[in-house]
Enzyme design. Structure first.
Site, mmCIF file in Angstrom:
data_model
loop_
_atom_site.group_PDB
_atom_site.id
_atom_site.type_symbol
_atom_site.label_atom_id
_atom_site.label_comp_id
_atom_site.label_asym_id
_atom_site.label_seq_id
_atom_site.Cartn_x
_atom_site.Cartn_y
_atom_site.Cartn_z
ATOM 1 N N ILE A 149 1.733 -4.144 -3.388
ATOM 2 C CA ILE A 149 2.710 -4.453 -3.897
ATOM 3 C C ILE A 149 4.107 -4.036 -3.020
ATOM 4 C CG2 ILE A 149 4.416 -3.590 -5.652
ATOM 5 C CD1 ILE A 149 1.852 -2.880 -7.560
ATOM 6 N N ARG A 158 1.580 6.113 5.695
ATOM 7 C CA ARG A 158 0.653 6.935 6.506
ATOM 8 C C ARG A 158 -0.066 6.144 7.521
ATOM 9 N NH1 ARG A 158 -2.622 9.830 1.920
ATOM 10 N NH2 ARG A 158 -2.787 7.748 1.458
ATOM 11 N N ASN A 162 7.636 3.207 -3.968
ATOM 12 C CA ASN A 162 6.143 2.412 -4.342
ATOM 13 C C ASN A 162 4.833 3.141 -4.007
ATOM 14 O OD1 ASN A 162 4.589 -0.134 -4.886
ATOM 15 N ND2 ASN A 162 4.327 0.480 -2.480
ATOM 16 N N TYR A 217 -3.330 10.725 -13.197
ATOM 17 C CA TYR A 217 -2.457 9.529 -12.693
ATOM 18 C C TYR A 217 -1.405 9.213 -13.774
ATOM 19 C CZ TYR A 217 -1.536 4.476 -11.374
ATOM 20 O OH TYR A 217 -0.695 3.574 -10.979
HETATM 21 P P1 NAP Z 1 -2.014 -0.243 -2.445
HETATM 22 O O1 NAP Z 1 -2.515 -1.537 -2.076
HETATM 23 O O2 NAP Z 1 -3.116 0.945 -2.214
HETATM 24 O O3 NAP Z 1 -0.919 0.353 -1.428
HETATM 25 C C1 NAP Z 1 -0.533 1.801 -1.833
HETATM 26 C C2 NAP Z 1 0.538 1.874 -0.675
HETATM 27 O O4 NAP Z 1 0.959 3.282 -0.665
HETATM 28 C C3 NAP Z 1 -0.047 1.890 0.817
HETATM 29 O O5 NAP Z 1 1.057 1.328 1.626
HETATM 30 C C4 NAP Z 1 -0.548 3.301 1.138
HETATM 31 O O6 NAP Z 1 -0.355 3.450 2.457
HETATM 32 C C5 NAP Z 1 0.712 3.856 0.490
HETATM 33 N N1 NAP Z 1 0.779 5.522 0.181
HETATM 34 C C6 NAP Z 1 -0.443 6.122 -0.460
HETATM 35 N N2 NAP Z 1 -0.286 7.432 -0.422
HETATM 36 C C7 NAP Z 1 0.855 7.608 0.556
HETATM 37 C C8 NAP Z 1 1.519 8.780 1.166
HETATM 38 N N3 NAP Z 1 0.899 10.113 0.618
HETATM 39 N N4 NAP Z 1 2.712 8.505 1.792
HETATM 40 C C9 NAP Z 1 3.156 7.487 1.989
HETATM 41 N N5 NAP Z 1 2.568 6.286 1.644
HETATM 42 C C10 NAP Z 1 1.472 6.279 0.722
HETATM 43 O O7 NAP Z 1 -1.520 -0.059 -3.988
HETATM 44 P P2 NAP Z 1 -0.762 -1.058 -4.647
HETATM 45 O O8 NAP Z 1 -1.720 -1.704 -5.893
HETATM 46 O O9 NAP Z 1 0.016 -1.791 -4.022
HETATM 47 O O10 NAP Z 1 0.392 0.171 -5.400
HETATM 48 C C11 NAP Z 1 1.532 0.329 -5.270
HETATM 49 C C12 NAP Z 1 2.262 0.984 -6.309
HETATM 50 O O11 NAP Z 1 2.138 0.549 -7.686
HETATM 51 C C13 NAP Z 1 1.445 2.556 -6.504
HETATM 52 O O12 NAP Z 1 2.610 3.342 -6.974
HETATM 53 C C14 NAP Z 1 0.551 2.238 -7.840
HETATM 54 O O13 NAP Z 1 0.424 3.492 -8.563
HETATM 55 C C15 NAP Z 1 1.433 1.176 -8.345
HETATM 56 N N6 NAP Z 1 0.615 0.348 -9.338
HETATM 57 C C16 NAP Z 1 -0.416 -0.278 -9.120
HETATM 58 C C17 NAP Z 1 -1.107 -1.025 -9.830
HETATM 59 C C18 NAP Z 1 -2.300 -1.907 -9.417
HETATM 60 O O14 NAP Z 1 -3.222 -2.176 -10.391
HETATM 61 N N7 NAP Z 1 -2.623 -2.177 -8.364
HETATM 62 C C19 NAP Z 1 -0.922 -0.993 -11.283
HETATM 63 C C20 NAP Z 1 0.058 -0.139 -11.775
HETATM 64 C C21 NAP Z 1 0.804 0.688 -10.841
HETATM 65 P P3 NAP Z 1 -1.136 4.696 3.213
HETATM 66 O O15 NAP Z 1 -2.424 4.897 2.361
HETATM 67 O O16 NAP Z 1 -1.411 3.942 4.672
HETATM 68 O O17 NAP Z 1 -0.257 5.853 3.450
#
Ligand code: NAP
Length: 259
Positions: free
Chosen positions: A17, A37, A90, A155
């Site tokens: 996202i 990270r 995010n 979560y």
């Molecule tokens: P993703 O593909 O796993 O990406 C997560 C991003 O957050 C990565 O760039 C990761 O990079 C970064 N991140 C994680 N821990 C971090 C930390 N401690 N410091 C800095 N960066 C960090 O997940 P996504 O689906 O795009 O999710 C993005 C957001 O949307 C999240 O907040 C998630 O809870 C929310 N969301 C997602 C969904 C879904 O179904 N995918 C649904 C509802 C809400 P690094 O690991 O390299 O740090």
């Protein structure tokens, strides 16, 4: 162009996202800073944006759960671009466990990254918005910030916290030209959803197709949301068009949660 001359900082901008939001904002003219990270991923997104030639982009290594890391990274964005106009909180993680098997580490990881990270980044970026009299804080929460589900207490607690922070801060800065909103997606087609599918197959013995169908069926639209759909909503909130939307937690989930 809806974001010309704006500076946007997107945490977790290396994939999923966050990456979609960074690319969408860059196409609308914002200068972009992506933080995460995994340096290679954010470096790649910044390079991708700069290769399109229209706007400047930078990346920085940052762990949002560590306040020194956040202060350092936000400082480097201020140094390069002089201000932060739009902050997208995010960065996030999602792991599951029954509550009685939730370790201190799993619980604290969720609170530290999803909730404390949002607090640290917002506290670091807000003075720049207050000084310029214009700003946008967009928190990527989840429908887990509105409702509950089995096995995701940590979560859910962290995302309810993000929604609460959003609502209070929105009231605090409403008269300063700053809006604060949360986006609450259902399952989105990213690595995070891929892990959820993997988890279901491991724990239940279902096939990948069956596990994906389970996630699809959680939405009345019988599908996952795309990162680009979330980015389109973030763009509305970031732009002048969205200036009247404040303190909201907007679901983007095909209608699975109706509040
Ligand atoms: P993703 O593909 O796993 O990406 C997560 C991003 O957050 C990565 O760039 C990761 O990079 C970064 N991140 C994680 N821990 C971090 C930390 N401690 N410091 C800095 N960066 C960090 O997940 P996504 O689906 O795009 O999710 C993005 C957001 O949307 C999240 O907040 C998630 O809870 C929310 N969301 C997602 C969904 C879904 O179904 N995918 C649904 C509802 C809400 P690094 O690991 O390299 O740090």
């Amino acid at each position: 162009m809806k974001l010309t001359n704006r500076v946007a900082l997107i945490t977790g901008g290396g994939r999923g996202i966050g990456r979609a939001i960074a690319l969408a904002f860059a196409r609308e003219g914002a200068r972009i800073a992506v933080l995460a990270r995994t340096t290679e991923q954010v470096a790649q997104v910044a390079a991708e944006i700069e290769s399109e030639g229209a706007v400047e982009a930078m990346h920085a290594e940052c762990d949002v759960s560590l306040k020194e890391s956040v202060e350092h990274a936000v400082g480097s964005v201020m140094e390069r671009f002089g201000r932060v106009d739009i902050l997208v909180n995010n960065a996030g993680i999602a792991e599951s466990a029954p509550l009685h098997r939730t370790s201190d580490e799993l619980w604290e990881r969720h609170i530290n990254i999803n909730l404390n990270g949002t607090f640290y980044c917002t506290r670091a970026a807000l003075p720049s918005m207050i000084e310029s009299g214009w700003g946008r804080v967009i928190n990527i929460a989840s429908i887990a910030g509105k409702t509950g589900a089995a096995y995701i207490s940590a979560y859910t607690a962290s995302k309810h916290g993000v929604v609460g922070l959003t609502r209070s801060l929105a009231m605090e800065v409403a008269a300063k030209g700053i809006t604060v909103n949360a986006i609450c997606p259902g399952y989105v087609e990213t690595e995070m959803a891929a892990h959820a599918i993997e988890n279901i197959t491991t724990k239940t013995g279902k096939s990948e197709t069956e596990a994906r169908d389970m996630l699809n069926r959680m939405s009345p639209q019988n599908r996952l949301v795309t990162p680009e759909e979330v980015a389109a909503l973030a763009l509305l909130l970031a732009s002048e068009d969205g200036r009247g939307i404040n303190g909201q937690a907007i679901n983007i989930d095909g209608g699975s949660v109706l509040s």
